[in-house]
Each structure stands twice: as C-alpha cells, then as structure tokens.
Motif scaffolding. Structure first.
Motif, PDB file in Angstrom:
ATOM      1  N   LEU A  20      19.402  72.328  23.032  1.00 55.78           N
ATOM      2  CA  LEU A  20      19.657  71.725  21.723  1.00 55.78           C
ATOM      3  C   LEU A  20      20.733  70.648  21.773  1.00 55.78           C
ATOM      4  N   VAL A  21      21.740  70.834  22.596  1.00 56.31           N
ATOM      5  CA  VAL A  21      22.791  69.807  22.742  1.00 56.31           C
ATOM      6  C   VAL A  21      22.331  68.866  23.853  1.00 56.31           C
ATOM      7  N   VAL A  22      21.501  67.900  23.472  1.00 55.44           N
ATOM      8  CA  VAL A  22      20.874  66.993  24.438  1.00 55.44           C
ATOM      9  C   VAL A  22      20.775  65.581  23.849  1.00 55.44           C
ATOM     10  N   PRO A  23      20.677  64.568  24.694  1.00 56.07           N
ATOM     11  CA  PRO A  23      20.945  64.624  26.138  1.00 56.07           C
ATOM     12  C   PRO A  23      22.445  64.687  26.383  1.00 56.07           C
ATOM     13  N   ARG A  24      22.833  65.298  27.503  1.00 55.97           N
ATOM     14  CA  ARG A  24      24.248  65.422  27.824  1.00 55.97           C
ATOM     15  C   ARG A  24      24.584  64.494  28.982  1.00 55.97           C
ATOM     16  N   PRO A  25      25.639  63.668  28.827  1.00 52.32           N
ATOM     17  CA  PRO A  25      26.049  62.828  29.954  1.00 52.32           C
ATOM     18  C   PRO A  25      26.493  63.693  31.126  1.00 52.32           C
ATOM     19  N   ALA A 176      22.057  47.931  31.568  1.00 49.01           N
ATOM     20  CA  ALA A 176      22.181  47.527  32.972  1.00 49.01           C
ATOM     21  C   ALA A 176      22.645  48.703  33.833  1.00 49.01           C
ATOM     22  N   LEU A 177      23.501  49.549  33.273  1.00 48.23           N
ATOM     23  CA  LEU A 177      24.017  50.697  34.015  1.00 48.23           C
ATOM     24  C   LEU A 177      22.920  51.718  34.324  1.00 48.23           C
ATOM     25  N   GLN A 178      22.036  51.964  33.362  1.00 47.26           N
ATOM     26  CA  GLN A 178      20.933  52.925  33.489  1.00 47.26           C
ATOM     27  C   GLN A 178      21.425  54.334  33.864  1.00 47.26           C
ATOM     28  N   PRO A 179      22.324  54.907  33.051  1.00 53.26           N
ATOM     29  CA  PRO A 179      22.796  56.262  33.342  1.00 53.26           C
ATOM     30  C   PRO A 179      21.702  57.291  33.109  1.00 53.26           C
ATOM     31  N   VAL A 180      21.828  58.431  33.781  1.00 51.22           N
ATOM     32  CA  VAL A 180      20.911  59.548  33.541  1.00 51.22           C
ATOM     33  C   VAL A 180      21.667  60.642  32.794  1.00 51.22           C
ATOM     34  N   ALA A 181      20.940  61.446  32.054  1.00 54.90           N
ATOM     35  CA  ALA A 181      21.543  62.528  31.274  1.00 54.90           C
ATOM     36  C   ALA A 181      20.756  63.807  31.516  1.00 54.90           C
ATOM     37  N   LEU A 187      14.967  69.325  33.764  1.00 56.08           N
ATOM     38  CA  LEU A 187      14.655  68.071  33.082  1.00 56.08           C
ATOM     39  C   LEU A 187      15.882  67.179  32.924  1.00 56.08           C
ATOM     40  N   TYR A 188      15.636  65.876  33.129  1.00 52.28           N
ATOM     41  CA  TYR A 188      16.656  64.857  32.909  1.00 52.28           C
ATOM     42  C   TYR A 188      16.113  63.814  31.950  1.00 52.28           C
ATOM     43  N   ALA A 189      17.018  63.026  31.377  1.00 52.12           N
ATOM     44  CA  ALA A 189      16.620  61.965  30.454  1.00 52.12           C
ATOM     45  C   ALA A 189      17.108  60.622  30.975  1.00 52.12           C
ATOM     46  N   LEU A 190      16.254  59.609  30.837  1.00 53.47           N
ATOM     47  CA  LEU A 190      16.632  58.245  31.151  1.00 53.47           C
ATOM     48  C   LEU A 190      16.975  57.534  29.850  1.00 53.47           C
ATOM     49  N   ILE A 191      17.561  56.356  29.964  1.00 56.67           N
ATOM     50  CA  ILE A 191      18.143  55.748  28.769  1.00 56.67           C
ATOM     51  C   ILE A 191      17.091  55.343  27.743  1.00 56.67           C
TER      52      ILE A 191
END
Length: 209
Positions: A20-25, A176-181, A187-191
């Motif tokens: 539920l607390v998503v996406p998380r850095p 430009a940074l394109q961090p992942v979360a 599962l991961y999330a892209l920007i």
C-alpha cells in the motif's frame, strides 16, 4: 475488507504495508566496516526528512535479532552513502540485496566498482549518477520493532553530467535520472509518466494570515 492491524501477524502487516505504501524510493546504501570491509545493500523504508538541515532517513531491519551489516557499519563509523539506484542498475542492485555474510563484498558480487566519498568515510557506487554522502545525525531504536531508524545529514550531493539540472533551479531532472522504486514482493516500479499539475491559487481576504 477491513483489517485491525493488532490482529495481524508480522508477516501480514508487512504484506499490507509494502503493497500500500508504494512506490517507495530505494536507498542503495554503501558503508565500510571498522576493519575496512565494503558493504552495499538496498533498503526501501527510505525517505526525505528535511531540507534544512539536509536530512534523510532509512529504517533498517535486523536479522534474527542481530544488526544487519549496513547498520553495524553505520553504528561503528557514523558514515554512509545513499546511491540512487537507476533503471540501468536494477539488476546489480537486486544482486546486492542477498542475505550475504559479512565476509561477502557486494560490490564484487554485483560486478560494481567503488569510489571514495569526499566528505565521509564510506565508498559509493562509482557509476551511480546520484549519490548522497551522509553522516549520522540520529539513530532511533523503535520499541517493539526489529527495525532501527537512521537519520543521516547529507553533507555532499554528487550528480553525474547525465543528470542535468532544470534551468534556473537545483531541481535534478528525474526523467534523466530514471530512478527505480520498490513495490511489493519481487516487483519494482520505473518512473513512467510524470504529469505536471500547478498548485491551486487560494484567494485570501486583505489582512488575512
């Protein structure tokens, strides 16, 4: 569905919280032990705390009641770097997430080069485009929890040329940074899309606070 959290098992609470607390850095934290051993591990209980002073926080769990290597090193040295994991580093970041013993160097395990921070006694991921060099501000023990909250003061921000600043500001270009979360499980999330919305303008009567 309604769930009273006091009636849930620790595993069930973890499942609900992390879905539920998503996406998380992700704080991809690099440290060095007193003996000089490098360590690198990702943590998603991570967030910004304050700009002035410049503070970030990360909650680090224990393993069978024993501090993880990252937390032990932070306690010993008072220093760590937060590497902002990017889309191109996702596989290497995931490789560093294994529950390895303190004898394992996760930089070597993930095929990564390290460099030395300028302001703290810690390594960082050499090709990471954004790095926060941190010294410990507070370590907060959380009663009844296997986690410990570490608040770090950011002494230096390292940005690669590939991450430009928005003209006239110090906003780093997240696209430009394109961090992942982190999401939940594997599962991961892209920007993805980054819509912009202006804040509402609130009319105030003359003399109103």
């Amino acid at each position: 569905m309604i769930r009273v959290t006091a009636e849930l098992s620790p595993r069930e609470r973890y499942q609900l919280l992390t879905s539920l607390v998503v996406p998380r850095p992700i704080a991809w934290i690099s440290t060095r032990s007193e003996a000089g051993a490098r360590n690198l591990a990702p943590f998603s209980y991570f967030g910004a705390v304050s700009a002035t002073p410049f503070l970030v926080s990360v909650s680090i769990g224990s393993r069978a009641g024993v501090d993880k290597d990252t937390l032990r090193n932070i306690r010993q040295t008072g220093a760590f770097c937060v590497n902002v994991a990017t889309e191109r580093q996702l596989v290497a970041m995931n490789e560093s997430a294994g529950e390895y013993g303190p004898e394992v160097d996760e930089f070597d395990r993930a095929g990564l080069q390290s460099a030395e921070a300028q302001t703290v006694a810690a390594p960082y991921v050499a090709d990471c485009p954004a790095v926060l060099e941190c010294r410990v501000s507070q370590i907060v023990e959380l009663p009844g929890s296997p986690n410990t909250l570490v608040i770090g003061e950011v002494l230096c921000v390292r940005l690669a040329d590939e991450v430009p600043l928005i003209p006239g500001t110090l906003f780093a270009d997240s696209r430009a940074l394109q961090p992942v979360a982190r999401l939940w499980g594997d599962l991961y999330a892209l920007i993805g899309e980054t819509p912009a919305l202006l804040r509402p303008v609130v009319d105030r009567a003359p003399g109103a606070p």
